[in-house]
Scaffold this motif. Structure first.
Motif: not given
Length: 457
Positions: A198-221
């Motif tokens: 689950p990509l939650t904001t508590a788990g992966f931070g909050t992204r602004t400006g993109d409703p399709n990607r609410p968290t900061l996670y992008e790629e490359g774990p």
């Protein structure tokens, strides 16, 4: 075999840089050690510590790319974090008969006496991104397709593999989502199916400006465990990306966002982390666009040494041109591969007929730097393995800079072929103590000769 003219694409790129840029860059280049590879573009670092060396697995951005045009993966290694040996390309798209393109970010791990390299590619049959796994008995390959088909295929990329203390291995991957599965002990099969984290904001931070990607996670774990805490370091918030991280009490979560490690910087709109402990210190690998001609599609791997905070958190790490400090010194009295380099100017590498790689495309004034060479009481002579289908020339041995004190000069004859090898030697005078060694290549016009290895006596 090399075909005339022996002009490599990187030379062409460098020639296009304006004279003003060259005047600005060269003094800094001569002193810097970051990025750690300069003769090709590298991306997506994945370091592995094994038997007292760091093996670095990277992608290879093609020269002049205007997209992520990548056809092979490369391997490098170092015992001192500054002098890196080029092991060439032991894995490429052709290794996987079912893959058609996109040799992107992967990771290699060691288990059961073998090395397993997990990489994303595009499937020839479906056109979707898939994860392949290659295997080798050596950290430098050659690697072969372990199963002859994708290990997993769900249209997402960037695999990272972690083996927990209890022996359970996990594969993590994903963009735009984040997935894991439990690998079996054979490392080429798995139990159960992919599980979405689950990509939650508590788990992966909050992204602004993109409703399709609410968290900061992008790629490359990049997932690992340290002092009982599980870390997930990842590329955040495209574009441009920065590096952030989350931690958890277990390998599958729950994850808690911890903040930024490396802020957005570095002339590349992507970044990609790799984190290791080696020889009692911690190191952070990343990529940027710092080399001439570099940018978002022509990237270069770099490294910084860092120390964790008292609570196990990361400090802020910024990109530098100095890189990590050297561990110990280099012994010049044992054979050293010519492709072991801290910094190079004008050189290229290729597979050698005698095994390993050699440096070539050497024109008058090109050089390599080998850092922290411990001559001790003094060297008496120098030997090198050379080949030339050009005009031959000489190897000047200089201390501390390309224009530093000359302590030896070895003539290189014409041998009749770029892989027709002979050994040359010459006296050395004044090489005492510890210095950066510059092998400067001199001669007439065109490509002069190749060098396979060298050694002081």
């Amino acid at each position: 075999m090399k075909l005339a003219p022996r002009l490599a694409p990187r030379h062409a790129i460098a020639a296009m840089v304006s004279l003003l840029c060259i005047a600005t860059l060269l003094p800094a280049v001569a002193r810097a050690d970051n990025p750690i590879v300069q003769h090709i573009y590298t991306a997506d670092p994945a370091p592995l510590v094994h038997n007292g060396r760091v093996y670095l697995y990277t992608g290879h951005d093609e020269d002049g790319s205007t997209w992520f045009t990548m056809k092979e993966w490369r391997v490098w290694s170092s015992a001192d974090m500054v002098n890196w040996t080029d092991h060439g390309s032991p894995l490429n798209l052709a290794t996987f008969s079912w893959a058609k393109s996109d040799a992107w970010a992967g990771q290699a791990v060691y288990r059961n006496g073998k090395f397993y390299w997990y990489v994303p590619v595009t499937s020839r049959a479906t056109g979707r991104y898939a994860i392949g796994v290659a295997v080798s008995d050596s950290p430098t390959g050659p690697f072969r397709d372990a199963i002859g088909r994708p290990l997993v295929e769900n249209g997402e990329i960037d695999p990272s593999v972690f083996i927990d203390d209890n022996g359970q291995a996990y594969l993590y991957w994903g963009n735009p989502n984040l997935w894991y599965l439990r690998l079996n002990a054979d490392m080429i099969s798995y139990s159960g199916g992919p599980t979405q984290i689950p990509l939650t904001t508590a788990g992966f931070g909050t992204r602004t400006g993109d409703p399709n990607r609410p968290t900061l996670y992008e790629e490359g774990p990049w997932v690992y465990k340290r002092n009982g805490l599980y870390y997930n370091v990842f590329a955040a918030k495209c574009c441009s990306e920065f590096i952030a991280y989350s931690t958890a009490p277990g390998p599958t979560g729950p994850w808690t966002y911890r903040g930024t490690i490396m802020p957005t910087q570095g002339s590349s709109f992507t970044n990609h982390p790799g984190v290791i402990d080696f020889n009692g210190s911690s190191y952070f690998f990343y990529h940027n666009g710092a080399l001439p001609g570099g940018g978002g599609y022509t990237r270069s791997v770099a490294v910084e040494k860092f120390s964790y905070n008292a609570d196990g958190g990361f400090p802020t790490i910024n990109m530098t041109t100095t890189g990590a400090p050297q561990i110990g010194t280099l012994n010049p009295y044992v054979r050293q591969e010519a492709e072991t380099i801290a910094w190079g100017s004008g050189i290229e590498t290729e597979p050698s007929s005698e095994g390993g790689m050699n440096i070539g495309w050497l024109a008058n004034g090109d050089w390599i730097k080998v850092k922290g060479v411990a001559f001790g009481a003094g060297a008496a002579s120098f030997s090198a393995r050379v080949a030339s289908a050009g005009s031959g020339g000489a190897i000047e041995l200089r201390l501390d800079s390309p224009t530093g004190t000359v302590v030896g000069n070895c003539n290189v004859p014409v041998t009749g072929g770029w892989q027709t090898w002979t050994s040359v030697s010459c006296p050395v005078n004044g090489a005492t103590g510890t210095h950066d060694l510059y092998l400067k290549f001199t001669g007439g016009s065109g490509n002069l000769f190749n060098v396979n290895w060298w050694q002081f006596n």
